[in-house]
Design an enzyme around this catalytic site. Structure first.
Site, PDB file in Angstrom:
ATOM      1  CB  SER A   1      75.829 132.872  12.829  1.00  0.00           C
ATOM      2  OG  SER A   1      75.182 133.846  13.600  1.00  0.00           O
TER       3      SER A   1
ATOM      4  CG  HIS B   1     114.725 103.840  16.487  1.00  0.00           C
ATOM      5  ND1 HIS B   1     115.076 104.926  15.725  1.00  0.00           N
ATOM      6  CD2 HIS B   1     115.462 103.952  17.627  1.00  0.00           C
ATOM      7  CE1 HIS B   1     115.989 105.642  16.353  1.00  0.00           C
ATOM      8  NE2 HIS B   1     116.242 105.074  17.521  1.00  0.00           N
TER       9      HIS B   1
ATOM     10  CB  SER C   1      85.072  91.540   9.622  1.00  0.00           C
ATOM     11  OG  SER C   1      84.853  91.225   8.261  1.00  0.00           O
TER      12      SER C   1
ATOM     13  CE  LYS D   1      89.992  91.985  10.155  1.00  0.00           C
ATOM     14  NZ  LYS D   1      91.232  92.658  10.452  1.00  0.00           N
TER      15      LYS D   1
ATOM     16  CG  ASN E   1      88.552  94.689  12.731  1.00  0.00           C
ATOM     17  OD1 ASN E   1      89.578  94.009  12.688  1.00  0.00           O
ATOM     18  ND2 ASN E   1      87.615  94.627  11.805  1.00  0.00           N
TER      19      ASN E   1
ATOM     20  CD  GLU F   1      91.252 100.510  13.208  1.00  0.00           C
ATOM     21  OE1 GLU F   1      91.857 100.323  12.158  1.00  0.00           O
ATOM     22  OE2 GLU F   1      90.212  99.889  13.511  1.00  0.00           O
TER      23      GLU F   1
ATOM     24  CD  GLN G   1      77.810 134.771  11.202  1.00  0.00           C
ATOM     25  OE1 GLN G   1      77.316 135.848  11.489  1.00  0.00           O
ATOM     26  NE2 GLN G   1      77.421 134.073  10.150  1.00  0.00           N
TER      27      GLN G   1
ATOM     28  CE  LYS H   1      79.564 132.276  17.530  1.00  0.00           C
ATOM     29  NZ  LYS H   1      80.484 133.361  17.128  1.00  0.00           N
TER      30      LYS H   1
END
Ligand code: ARG
Length: 457
Positions: free
Chosen positions: A20, A152, A273, A279, A281, A286, A318, A321
């Site tokens: 580990s 909505h 882009s 562009k 972005n 995101e 183990q 983590k």
């Protein structure tokens, strides 16, 4: 460490499979902290002699130094950080063989993990405080900026952008409290629980708990080595926080799109882009939204691991983590970038207001105005609905109506009085009740928010 009982060494493939080290080496300093407290207690209780304690302490400090300066090369053949440190200590100082007296890796792992998790949770807490301050600053900055409020994803009623930010203040403040709870739930020291049943040696668990800064020792040795609730409490915080982030980011992404357009993101936090020159972005938002999936998955990973696991310690634990660090690292990276980004978000007030023109979002204000003139709300709703439908058919906004046209639908209203309140500004301003979007209420919540933030702990 266990060759006494075995005729053959552990196969290399098994060493690689069971190690580990890749997960737990990051806890090395905390592990040594735990060992220093343990050895001090062994001296205090007379289990070790003072000069034995001194020598082991000096050895541990040398190991710590080697780790800090990058001179320490751990080996997977020694499975984990705990055995690597003990083994190196014993090379430096043969009395290191006494360190593991009255201790198992089961209580050691539980203690070290809590120490490390506490440090990371405290870091996140500080970052969260900065995020909360940033949001209050935004609320102040955009207090009088009016944006469409949605249900909505349809225009519903105009709101103060300050009110929108304050909604996130509430959500992130609850997250902060959950994080505090997670800190509290790890605040008991498992050291001395041994493998599962404690020890025949007269260890003083109160003394180790105190020197490691825990409130008290844990009360049940089985519980101490078997349960991971304190990790789950972190995960619950993390999931809620990440869900909140994903919704906030999504709003900003949508409102920044050309179809809405009234949220302006800082250039420094956007990317371009490789093909389309125009562009800009919102990749940071995101990715913050996208990482939410991973944070939720890490919680599910641990929950599934724990389900129906027999008492007490099982090696499955183990894996606890791996998902914990994955979540913590993600949450920390998200929160670190979110505050500076949010502090630079701007709102195009004119465009936001122009957007509101399209949505008939003052219809409720008309209905409530009718109520003030004695019309029952249901009837007022119907009348306003009819008026709205007629306006849509005739391509008119409420403010384009002539006194005669209004009279056809609502003879009880005075045209000039209605037109006076029929603005987005008045719509927000007149919602002057506790917790609502009215400017006065927003100012009050900002002020109270500052005090709540100051008195947090
Ligand atoms: N590497 C193990 C872990 O991190 C140490 C505990 C081992 N305990 C045991 N009973 N084999 O969980």
């Amino acid at each position: 460490m266990w060759h006494g009982r075995f005729k053959h060494d552990t196969a290399k493939i098994v060493q690689d499979f069971t190690q580990s080290l890749d997960i737990d080496f990051r806890m090395a300093e905390c592990d040594i902290k735990g060992s220093l407290a343990h050895v001090k207690m062994l001296g205090k209780t007379g289990i070790l002699k003072p000069d034995e304690v001194n020598k082991i302490e000096a050895g541990l400090k040398q190991v710590l130094d080697e780790i800090k300066t990058g001179k320490f090369t751990p080996s997977v053949s020694l499975e984990d950080v705990h055995m690597n440190i003990e083994s190196r200590l014993t090379e430096i100082e043969p009395l290191g063989a006494k360190l593991h007296t009255a201790r198992s890796r089961n209580d050691q792992v539980a203690t070290t993990t809590r120490l490390y998790l506490r440090e990371r949770e405290l870091d996140i807490k500080e970052l969260l405080k900065i995020l909360l301050e940033t949001i209050l600053d935004n609320a102040e900055k955009h207090k009088f900026v009016i944006i469409p409020g949605y249900t909505h994803l349809q225009q519903a009623q105009p709101i103060s952008a300050g009110h929108y930010w304050l909604s996130w203040f509430e959500a992130f403040l609850r997250d902060y409290k959950k994080l505090n709870y997670a800190l509290e739930s790890l605040n008991e020291c498992p050291l001395g629980a041994g493998a599962l049943a404690g020890s025949t040696l007269p260890v003083d668990r109160f003394s180790t708990a105190e020197s490691l800064g825990f409130n008290s020792p844990t009360r049940n040795s089985l519980d101490s080595v078997a349960q991971r609730d304190y990790m789950l409490d972190y995960h619950f915080f993390a999931c809620e926080f990440a869900l909140h982030v994903s919704r906030l980011c999504n709003d900003l992404i949508i409102w920044n799109s050309q179809e809405f357009g009234w949220v302006i993101l800082p250039d420094e936090f956007c990317t371009g882009s490789s093909m389309m020159p125009q562009k800009k972005n919102p990749d940071v938002l995101e990715l913050a939204r996208g990482k939410t999936g991973s944070v939720i998955a890490q919680m599910m990973d641990l929950i599934i691991n724990l389900k129906a696991l027999p008492m007490t310690y099982n090696r499955d634990l183990q894996e606890d983590k791996r998902c914990l660090w994955q979540s913590i690292d993600t949450v920390e990276s998200v929160i670190k970038i979110l505050s500076p980004l949010l502090s630079k978000v701007e709102i195009d007030e004119k465009l936001a207001l122009a957007t509101l023109e399209k949505g008939y979002s003052l219809a409720t204000d008309i209905a409530e105005f009718l109520v003030l003139h004695g019309v029952p709300f249901r009837e007022a709703h119907l009348k306003t609905g009819k008026l709205t439908g007629w306006c849509i058919e005739n391509n008119l906004r409420f403010n384009d109506l002539t006194p005669e046209q209004l009279k056809n639908f609502m003879p009880e209203l005075n045209y000039d009085e209605l037109m006076k309140i029929l603005t987005p500004y008045e719509s927000v301003n007149r919602r002057n009740i506790y917790g609502a979007t009215g400017f006065e209420q927003v100012a009050l919540q900002i002020e109270q928010g500052r005090t709540r933030l100051k008195t947090l702990e």
